[in-house]
Write a protein that holds these residues in place. Structure first.
Motif, PDB file in Angstrom:
ATOM      1  N   THR A  83       0.837  -1.204   0.000  1.00  8.99           N
ATOM      2  CA  THR A  83       0.000   0.000   0.000  1.00  8.99           C
ATOM      3  C   THR A  83       0.870   1.252   0.000  1.00  8.99           C
ATOM      4  O   THR A  83       0.572   2.245  -0.693  1.00  8.99           O
ATOM      5  CB  THR A  83      -0.925   0.013   1.229  1.00  8.99           C
ATOM      6  OG1 THR A  83      -1.724  -1.163   1.227  1.00  8.99           O
ATOM      7  CG2 THR A  83      -1.821   1.246   1.218  1.00  8.99           C
ATOM      8  N   GLN A  86       2.472   1.821  -3.420  1.00 11.50           N
ATOM      9  CA  GLN A  86       1.493   2.360  -4.365  1.00 11.50           C
ATOM     10  C   GLN A  86       1.334   3.864  -4.176  1.00 11.50           C
ATOM     11  O   GLN A  86       1.182   4.618  -5.141  1.00 11.50           O
ATOM     12  CB  GLN A  86       0.146   1.654  -4.187  1.00 11.50           C
ATOM     13  CG  GLN A  86       0.128   0.222  -4.696  1.00 11.50           C
ATOM     14  CD  GLN A  86      -1.164  -0.496  -4.380  1.00 11.50           C
ATOM     15  OE1 GLN A  86      -2.122   0.108  -3.867  1.00 11.50           O
ATOM     16  NE2 GLN A  86      -1.218  -1.789  -4.659  1.00 11.50           N
ATOM     17  N   GLN A  87       1.390   4.308  -2.915  1.00  7.66           N
ATOM     18  CA  GLN A  87       1.314   5.755  -2.649  1.00  7.66           C
ATOM     19  C   GLN A  87       2.519   6.483  -3.240  1.00  7.66           C
ATOM     20  O   GLN A  87       2.405   7.634  -3.681  1.00  7.66           O
ATOM     21  CB  GLN A  87       1.249   6.002  -1.146  1.00  7.66           C
ATOM     22  CG  GLN A  87      -0.074   5.644  -0.499  1.00  7.66           C
ATOM     23  CD  GLN A  87      -0.044   5.926   0.995  1.00  7.66           C
ATOM     24  OE1 GLN A  87       0.803   5.432   1.725  1.00  7.66           O
ATOM     25  NE2 GLN A  87      -0.986   6.745   1.444  1.00  7.66           N
ATOM     26  N   ASN A  89       3.967   5.675  -5.922  1.00 12.31           N
ATOM     27  CA  ASN A  89       3.829   5.674  -7.376  1.00 12.31           C
ATOM     28  C   ASN A  89       5.188   5.491  -8.061  1.00 12.31           C
ATOM     29  O   ASN A  89       5.611   6.288  -8.907  1.00 12.31           O
ATOM     30  CB  ASN A  89       3.170   6.983  -7.844  1.00 12.31           C
ATOM     31  CG  ASN A  89       2.647   6.886  -9.266  1.00 12.31           C
ATOM     32  OD1 ASN A  89       2.357   5.791  -9.759  1.00 12.31           O
ATOM     33  ND2 ASN A  89       2.550   8.026  -9.929  1.00 12.31           N
ATOM     34  N   GLN A 163       7.779   5.323   7.131  1.00 15.39           N
ATOM     35  CA  GLN A 163       6.449   5.747   6.702  1.00 15.39           C
ATOM     36  C   GLN A 163       5.924   6.902   7.556  1.00 15.39           C
ATOM     37  O   GLN A 163       5.285   7.825   7.041  1.00 15.39           O
ATOM     38  CB  GLN A 163       5.482   4.570   6.762  1.00 15.39           C
ATOM     39  CG  GLN A 163       5.762   3.486   5.726  1.00 15.39           C
ATOM     40  CD  GLN A 163       4.744   2.365   5.763  1.00 15.39           C
ATOM     41  OE1 GLN A 163       3.540   2.610   5.882  1.00 15.39           O
ATOM     42  NE2 GLN A 163       5.205   1.127   5.676  1.00 15.39           N
ATOM     43  N   GLN A 168       1.185  12.944   5.871  1.00 12.53           N
ATOM     44  CA  GLN A 168       0.069  12.326   5.163  1.00 12.53           C
ATOM     45  C   GLN A 168      -1.212  13.123   5.405  1.00 12.53           C
ATOM     46  O   GLN A 168      -1.472  13.559   6.521  1.00 12.53           O
ATOM     47  CB  GLN A 168      -0.120  10.882   5.618  1.00 12.53           C
ATOM     48  CG  GLN A 168       1.074   9.993   5.300  1.00 12.53           C
ATOM     49  CD  GLN A 168       0.729   8.525   5.366  1.00 12.53           C
ATOM     50  OE1 GLN A 168      -0.409   8.132   5.097  1.00 12.53           O
ATOM     51  NE2 GLN A 168       1.703   7.702   5.727  1.00 12.53           N
ATOM     52  N   ASN A 171      -4.679   9.987   4.068  1.00 12.46           N
ATOM     53  CA  ASN A 171      -3.977   8.778   3.609  1.00 12.46           C
ATOM     54  C   ASN A 171      -3.226   8.971   2.294  1.00 12.46           C
ATOM     55  O   ASN A 171      -2.950   8.000   1.572  1.00 12.46           O
ATOM     56  CB  ASN A 171      -4.959   7.606   3.465  1.00 12.46           C
ATOM     57  CG  ASN A 171      -5.540   7.185   4.798  1.00 12.46           C
ATOM     58  OD1 ASN A 171      -4.845   7.180   5.812  1.00 12.46           O
ATOM     59  ND2 ASN A 171      -6.816   6.842   4.804  1.00 12.46           N
ATOM     60  N   ASN A 172      -2.884  10.203   1.974  1.00 16.23           N
ATOM     61  CA  ASN A 172      -2.102  10.494   0.772  1.00 16.23           C
ATOM     62  C   ASN A 172      -0.812  11.203   1.161  1.00 16.23           C
ATOM     63  O   ASN A 172      -0.796  12.036   2.066  1.00 16.23           O
ATOM     64  CB  ASN A 172      -2.893  11.377  -0.200  1.00 16.23           C
ATOM     65  CG  ASN A 172      -4.058  10.643  -0.831  1.00 16.23           C
ATOM     66  OD1 ASN A 172      -3.910   9.505  -1.275  1.00 16.23           O
ATOM     67  ND2 ASN A 172      -5.221  11.275  -0.854  1.00 16.23           N
ATOM     68  N   LEU A 173       0.274  10.850   0.473  1.00 24.35           N
ATOM     69  CA  LEU A 173       1.537  11.536   0.667  1.00 24.35           C
ATOM     70  C   LEU A 173       1.506  12.842  -0.107  1.00 24.35           C
ATOM     71  O   LEU A 173       0.912  12.930  -1.184  1.00 24.35           O
ATOM     72  CB  LEU A 173       2.696  10.665   0.185  1.00 24.35           C
ATOM     73  CG  LEU A 173       2.769   9.247   0.755  1.00 24.35           C
ATOM     74  CD1 LEU A 173       3.981   8.523   0.187  1.00 24.35           C
ATOM     75  CD2 LEU A 173       2.827   9.275   2.269  1.00 24.35           C
ATOM     76  N   TYR A 187       8.828  14.608  -1.018  1.00 25.56           N
ATOM     77  CA  TYR A 187       7.542  14.690  -0.343  1.00 25.56           C
ATOM     78  C   TYR A 187       7.696  15.515   0.931  1.00 25.56           C
ATOM     79  O   TYR A 187       8.767  15.537   1.547  1.00 25.56           O
ATOM     80  CB  TYR A 187       7.034  13.297   0.024  1.00 25.56           C
ATOM     81  CG  TYR A 187       6.763  12.399  -1.152  1.00 25.56           C
ATOM     82  CD1 TYR A 187       5.479  12.271  -1.686  1.00 25.56           C
ATOM     83  CD2 TYR A 187       7.787  11.660  -1.739  1.00 25.56           C
ATOM     84  CE1 TYR A 187       5.228  11.435  -2.769  1.00 25.56           C
ATOM     85  CE2 TYR A 187       7.546  10.824  -2.823  1.00 25.56           C
ATOM     86  CZ  TYR A 187       6.265  10.723  -3.337  1.00 25.56           C
ATOM     87  OH  TYR A 187       6.016   9.896  -4.411  1.00 25.56           O
TER      88      TYR A 187
END
Length: 230
Positions: A83, A86-87, A89, A163, A168, A171-173, A187
């Motif tokens: 998960t 995937q964040q 990308n 992490q 965040q 739930n998104n970076l 980020y």
């Protein structure tokens, strides 16, 4: 008239002497603070942090990357939570993911030491600045990386530390910059950069959290590498 002129010259000279005395005291104070900083860094860097005995088999590999001043943590992508990846990308065929925490201005404006300005160096020494997470994707392992063997529990604690270093939102970076290929991204990060909380301190804290041999506190790369290499 002559007496007044002499008095004026005396007052100016006396004022100048006082100004020079204050300036000299300020310079001495700053130099003393810098010297004390390096002395404390030297002592704490070579003092090992307490760690617990690990009874599990150390069957996982993590890596430390160094450019001579700055350290990063490199992890095989299969050892990361799906998960989370995937964040991020990540590009296809990514085999290793490199994580580095540091000052946002350094990351964006100082690609080499020759690009460092006095103003940025001064702010980094005496102020708390915004930070960023630097994420680099690699397709193959580099020979220059320093390998560290860890157990599953250590790996999990390290992953959680990394992490939690990302800001965040829902739930998104929060991506703040990336190159065209998407293999070099920045980020928003938790925490503020300062002379006592540097990029290498972040790596040192991550290793302590994972119960890996490292120093009590090390703002410089060599303090962390000393314990990993010995």
């Amino acid at each position: 008239m002559k007496v007044t002129f002499l008095n004026l010259r005396y007052q100016r000279k006396n004022h100048m002497n006082k100004w020079l005395k204050y300036l000299w005291r300020t310079v001495l104070f700053v130099l003393s603070v810098i010297a004390l900083y390096f002395i404390i860094a030297l002592i704490f860097s070579f003092t090992p942090a307490p760690i617990d005995e690990i009874s599990e088999e150390k069957n996982k590999e993590i890596y430390i990357q160094s450019n001579g001043t700055h350290l990063d943590i490199v992890l095989p992508i299969e050892q990361l939570d799906s998960t989370f990846t995937q964040q991020l990308n990540l590009p296809q065929n990514t085999k290793y993911v490199c994580f580095g925490w540091g000052n946002k201005e350094f990351f964006f404006n100082v690609p080499e030491w020759k690009d460092l300005t006095f103003g940025l160096a001064f702010r980094a020494l005496f102020f708390r600045l915004e930070s960023a997470m630097h994420v680099i994707s690699y397709r193959e392992k580099k020979e220059s990386w320093l390998m560290v063997k860890v157990a599953n529990s250590q790996q999990n604690r390290l992953n959680a530390f990394i992490q939690n270093s990302f800001v965040q939102k829902e739930n998104n970076l929060l991506l703040c910059k990336k190159n065209q290929n998407g293999n070099n991204c920045f980020y928003d990060a938790e925490g503020r950069y300062s002379c006592v909380n540097t990029c290498n301190v972040w790596v040192n804290e991550a290793l302590k959290e994972a119960n890996v041999k490292t120093s009590i506190w090390s703002p410089f790369h060599w303090g962390v590498l000393h314990h990993l290499e010995n």
